[in-house]
Write a protein that holds these residues in place. Sequence first.
Motif, mmCIF file in Angstrom:
data_model
loop_
_atom_site.group_PDB
_atom_site.id
_atom_site.type_symbol
_atom_site.label_atom_id
_atom_site.label_comp_id
_atom_site.label_asym_id
_atom_site.label_seq_id
_atom_site.Cartn_x
_atom_site.Cartn_y
_atom_site.Cartn_z
ATOM 1 N N TRP A 105 3.031 2.812 3.082
ATOM 2 C CA TRP A 105 2.218 2.950 4.294
ATOM 3 C C TRP A 105 2.834 2.068 5.366
ATOM 4 C CZ3 TRP A 105 -0.925 -1.235 6.175
ATOM 5 C CH2 TRP A 105 -1.682 -0.903 7.312
ATOM 6 N N THR A 129 0.281 8.942 6.689
ATOM 7 C CA THR A 129 1.355 8.522 5.796
ATOM 8 C C THR A 129 1.701 9.637 4.819
ATOM 9 O OG1 THR A 129 0.372 6.330 5.873
ATOM 10 C CG2 THR A 129 2.096 6.686 4.255
ATOM 11 N N THR A 146 1.119 5.577 -0.623
ATOM 12 C CA THR A 146 0.365 6.821 -0.668
ATOM 13 C C THR A 146 1.101 7.794 -1.565
ATOM 14 O OG1 THR A 146 -0.369 6.459 1.572
ATOM 15 C CG2 THR A 146 -0.612 8.656 0.713
ATOM 16 N N LEU A 189 -9.803 0.891 -1.419
ATOM 17 C CA LEU A 189 -9.235 0.930 -0.069
ATOM 18 C C LEU A 189 -10.009 0.003 0.856
ATOM 19 C CD1 LEU A 189 -7.139 2.237 1.717
ATOM 20 C CD2 LEU A 189 -8.781 4.011 2.280
ATOM 21 N N TYR A 235 -3.470 11.373 -2.461
ATOM 22 C CA TYR A 235 -4.067 12.406 -1.628
ATOM 23 C C TYR A 235 -3.850 13.751 -2.297
ATOM 24 C CZ TYR A 235 -5.604 9.695 2.255
ATOM 25 O OH TYR A 235 -6.307 8.826 3.013
ATOM 26 N N ILE A 239 0.858 -1.185 0.000
ATOM 27 C CA ILE A 239 0.000 0.000 0.000
ATOM 28 C C ILE A 239 0.891 1.230 0.000
ATOM 29 C CG2 ILE A 239 -1.726 1.290 1.260
ATOM 30 C CD1 ILE A 239 -2.825 -1.243 2.288
ATOM 31 N N THR A 253 -2.766 6.044 9.671
ATOM 32 C CA THR A 253 -3.814 6.188 8.669
ATOM 33 C C THR A 253 -3.125 6.668 7.399
ATOM 34 O OG1 THR A 253 -4.238 8.505 9.116
ATOM 35 C CG2 THR A 253 -5.417 6.942 10.467
ATOM 36 N N LEU A 254 -3.834 6.546 6.290
ATOM 37 C CA LEU A 254 -3.206 6.929 5.026
ATOM 38 C C LEU A 254 -2.883 8.415 5.000
ATOM 39 C CD1 LEU A 254 -5.040 4.860 2.293
ATOM 40 C CD2 LEU A 254 -2.769 4.546 3.214
ATOM 41 N N LEU A 284 -8.504 1.087 7.498
ATOM 42 C CA LEU A 284 -8.010 2.260 6.777
ATOM 43 C C LEU A 284 -9.163 3.007 6.125
ATOM 44 C CD1 LEU A 284 -4.692 1.145 5.070
ATOM 45 C CD2 LEU A 284 -5.022 2.639 7.023
#
Lengths: 259, 200
Positions: free
Chosen positions: A162, A171, A32, B149, A216, A30, A167-168, B156
């Motif tokens: 991650w 990150t 980000t 997700l 993000y 995972i 939490t993302l 998450l």
Amino acid sequence: MLVKTLMRMNITYYHRLLIRSISSKPAWDILTGICIERLPVVTPPLTEMQKKYKEFLLTVEFEKSMKSNHEIQHENDKKQAELFKAESQDVDIDAVNKVTAQDFEDAANEEYSKFKFGNLETDADKKGDKTSTERCLQRHLVLVTQRKLGNDSKTLLPQGHWQEGETLRQTAERIVKEQIGSELQIKFISNAPCGFYKYKYPSEMNGKVGAKIFFYYANYKSGNPTKSKVNWLTRKELDEMLPQKYSNAVKEFLIEETY
Amino acid sequence: MSILRQFSRLSICPTVKFQLNRNISTTSALTFKITEQLWAEPMKKKKKIDPAIVKAREERRRKKIEKQIRRLEKNARQLKPIDELEVPLHLMDSLKKYKRPPVQLSVEEIEARELLQKEWARYKRDEYMNNIAQVDRIMAAQRRALDRLYEESEDLYNEAIMPDLQLLPYTISGPVATPPIKDYESPDGEYIDVSKKWDN
């Protein structure tokens, strides 16, 4: 009825569990990614249509308006000047000698022509410097970094792994601090990722098949990156520099420029 | 009786006691009585007032109140004047002077203007539809990201859909018409304060 809905809820719950258990079998990294965007500083140029309509609105507004004091004074000045020429006795000497409306207008115009507006084409534009935020003031700019993937280096958005217990969003904030520097002030817009991209590694790495990147979105506020060299790219440049599929995933959540 | 007793208690030689000792009787020795204390004046006689005068007094009071009410009502209809809302008289007088001569537009000009407005409406509609499509696309992208997700980790996902409490207050400025000039010092203008003072 109640039993039915309860059953349906149960079914959807187990369905979700099932999906998760199936999809989590091949392990994915995972990641980000952070899309930092500098919003346009200056309004975009008007289109042909907008220019035409603006012109139209201005003329209509002028037609409907009343005369200003300045215009009245200008008319009076003209009248007085004519009387003065004709050597009439009605001439008001005081009115002739004082500053006329035309003089005032000329002075104002001169002052206006002396004033220099900021140049749309900044130094960075002239040099072709892509590392500065002071470029392409009318466009959206997105921050990208160079990353080494295997043997070749690629232009990508800043991204990172991650870690357990984050939490993302956390990150994303950590990665910005680690990779770009804490002097860069940005504003994250949401706790939720705005975009998604996944790719497979050429061969399995640490038992992971590939990586899932959750993007993000953040807005640039101030400051300069200190830890790595970055480029600020317009939409067109993004399209050229990013890998094709990656670029498509990024474009999916960005505002499209129409000019 | 009681008073005497109390006084005898204070005196050096208690006289009452002696008397009591000498006489043998079942009743009290002293046979005079003291009247109870009244502590009040006899009531005054009520003054009789002529009913006509009372009536007149009442009338006067009522008239006074009515007058006050009338005065208040009169003022209620008349609003307090606000200077800023009243057009100055000298402007009303010179209204004719400030009017522009009416514009006579040719038929072609009117037609062209109307066509331009129609074209503008279509242009704005296209722009609006484009905006809506973009918002839809961006929302769909986020929905997709959230779904992926969720497949990856429910925890998450739950963290991601929490509201962002740091976001507000959110301020943003720009874009502006011309680029900002670096290190620009704005010239000092003359500031004339014309606001009225309402001290007294």
